[in-house]
Design a protein around this motif. Structure first.
Motif, PDB file in Angstrom:
ATOM      1  N   TYR A 130       0.838  -1.202   0.000  1.00  7.35           N
ATOM      2  CA  TYR A 130       0.000   0.000   0.000  1.00  7.35           C
ATOM      3  C   TYR A 130       0.874   1.254   0.000  1.00  7.35           C
ATOM      4  N   TYR A 149       0.344   5.234   1.301  1.00  5.30           N
ATOM      5  CA  TYR A 149      -0.471   6.226   1.989  1.00  5.30           C
ATOM      6  C   TYR A 149       0.245   7.567   1.951  1.00  5.30           C
ATOM      7  N   PHE A 154       3.990   7.104   3.060  1.00  5.57           N
ATOM      8  CA  PHE A 154       4.326   5.834   3.709  1.00  5.57           C
ATOM      9  C   PHE A 154       3.952   4.671   2.811  1.00  5.57           C
ATOM     10  N   ARG A 200       1.317  -6.072   4.170  1.00  4.27           N
ATOM     11  CA  ARG A 200       0.843  -7.092   5.099  1.00  4.27           C
ATOM     12  C   ARG A 200       0.786  -8.417   4.358  1.00  4.27           C
ATOM     13  N   ASP A 202      -4.349  -9.598   1.777  1.00  2.00           N
ATOM     14  CA  ASP A 202      -5.343  -8.528   1.815  1.00  2.00           C
ATOM     15  C   ASP A 202      -6.622  -8.978   2.512  1.00  2.00           C
ATOM     16  N   SER A 231      -4.391  -9.665   9.182  1.00  2.00           N
ATOM     17  CA  SER A 231      -2.991  -9.485   9.542  1.00  2.00           C
ATOM     18  C   SER A 231      -2.701  -7.989   9.596  1.00  2.00           C
ATOM     19  N   PRO A 232      -1.794  -7.581  10.499  1.00  2.00           N
ATOM     20  CA  PRO A 232      -1.545  -6.142  10.654  1.00  2.00           C
ATOM     21  C   PRO A 232      -0.722  -5.578   9.510  1.00  2.00           C
ATOM     22  N   LEU A 233      -0.825  -4.280   9.347  1.00  2.00           N
ATOM     23  CA  LEU A 233      -0.062  -3.535   8.356  1.00  2.00           C
ATOM     24  C   LEU A 233       1.283  -3.156   8.970  1.00  2.00           C
ATOM     25  N   HIS A 234       2.356  -3.304   8.181  1.00  2.00           N
ATOM     26  CA  HIS A 234       3.684  -2.875   8.607  1.00  2.00           C
ATOM     27  C   HIS A 234       4.086  -1.704   7.733  1.00  2.00           C
ATOM     28  N   PHE A 235       4.691  -0.671   8.334  1.00  3.79           N
ATOM     29  CA  PHE A 235       5.015   0.551   7.607  1.00  3.79           C
ATOM     30  C   PHE A 235       6.516   0.730   7.410  1.00  3.79           C
ATOM     31  N   GLY A 236       6.868   1.372   6.302  1.00  2.00           N
ATOM     32  CA  GLY A 236       8.209   1.894   6.129  1.00  2.00           C
ATOM     33  C   GLY A 236       8.349   3.196   6.892  1.00  2.00           C
ATOM     34  N   ASN A 237       9.556   3.778   6.871  1.00  2.00           N
ATOM     35  CA  ASN A 237       9.817   4.990   7.653  1.00  2.00           C
ATOM     36  C   ASN A 237       9.382   6.273   6.970  1.00  2.00           C
TER      37      ASN A 237
END
Lengths: 112, 114
Positions: free
Chosen positions: B33, B35, B90, B94, B97, B101-107
């Motif tokens: 994703y 954002y 961002f 995960r 879809d 399961s939780p979403l993991h983000f980049g910095n």
């Protein structure tokens, strides 16, 4: 349109206080509700809730979901300055492919 | 360390220029994703990909395009940047879809369009 509303938008407390953050939602085909903590950079995952009434707990943080009243709360006990952050609530919903809708967040400031 | 790598960390870009924000994950997650996060508006979904070879539009797709040639990479392109695209971007992923399961983000990438 799916909606996730968090309250309050911001909160200032003293170290040692207990806080409750709120998240209400209106979505189609609810799947799960997630809480994240965002400090300076990326949001970090705290909890995922799928069932009503079952508390998830991690240290001083806990969360519970009410699927009948369409809300969740995040509790933080004995707050510390390191808890200062923006707390984000997100709801997964949809059909077939599930997308996340985020609330605008609650900014928590913990002062010594 | 497993995770999501975004590049660049920050960028100042002249309006009208083309820019690609890079995102790579090494967790073998199927869903990815993009954002954007703006003050007062929160996180808004631009585009998503449920699996390699497929993409979809999110809430605010205009002015952006994505591709998903393989599992690991999900670049975001601004064809002709405008000042309203100034934001923090961002990338996230995960496992699937399916919403369990939780979403993991980049910095994040902080982009300023002048």
């Amino acid at each position: 349109e799916d909606k996730v509303v968090q309250s309050p938008l911001s909160l200032v407390v003293h170290e040692g206080d207990t806080v409750t953050l709120n998240c209400s939602y209106e979505v189609t085909n609810f799947r799960s509700l997630l809480w994240y903590k965002q400090e300076k950079k990326a949001p970090t995952f705290l909890f995922m809730l799928t069932s009503s009434g079952i508390e998830k707990k991690s240290g001083r943080l806990s969360s519970i979901l009410d699927k009948k009243e369409l809300f969740s709360i995040l509790n933080i006990t004995a707050t510390q300055t390191g808890d200062s952050a923006v707390y984000l609530c997100a709801v997964t919903s949809g059909a077939g492919s599930y997308q996340l809708t985020f609330g605008k967040g609650t900014k928590l400031s913990v002062i010594p | 360390i497993a995770g999501i790598t975004q590049a660049p960390t920050s960028q100042i870009l002249a309006a009208g220029r083309r820019m690609t924000l890079r995102c790579t994950q090494d967790m073998r997650h199927n869903a990815m994703y993009w954002y954007r996060q703006d003050l007062g508006l929160g996180l808004r979904l631009i585009h998503y990909s449920n699996t390699a070879g497929t993409t979809g539009k999110g809430e605010v797709p205009d002015g952006y395009s994505v591709s998903r040639a393989n599992t690991d990479d999900f670049p975001l392109t601004l064809a002709s940047a405008v000042p309203s695209q100034t934001s923090v971007y961002f990338c996230a992923s995960r496992e699937t879809d399916r919403g369990n399961s939780p979403l993991h983000f980049g910095n994040g990438t902080r982009l300023t369009v002048t």
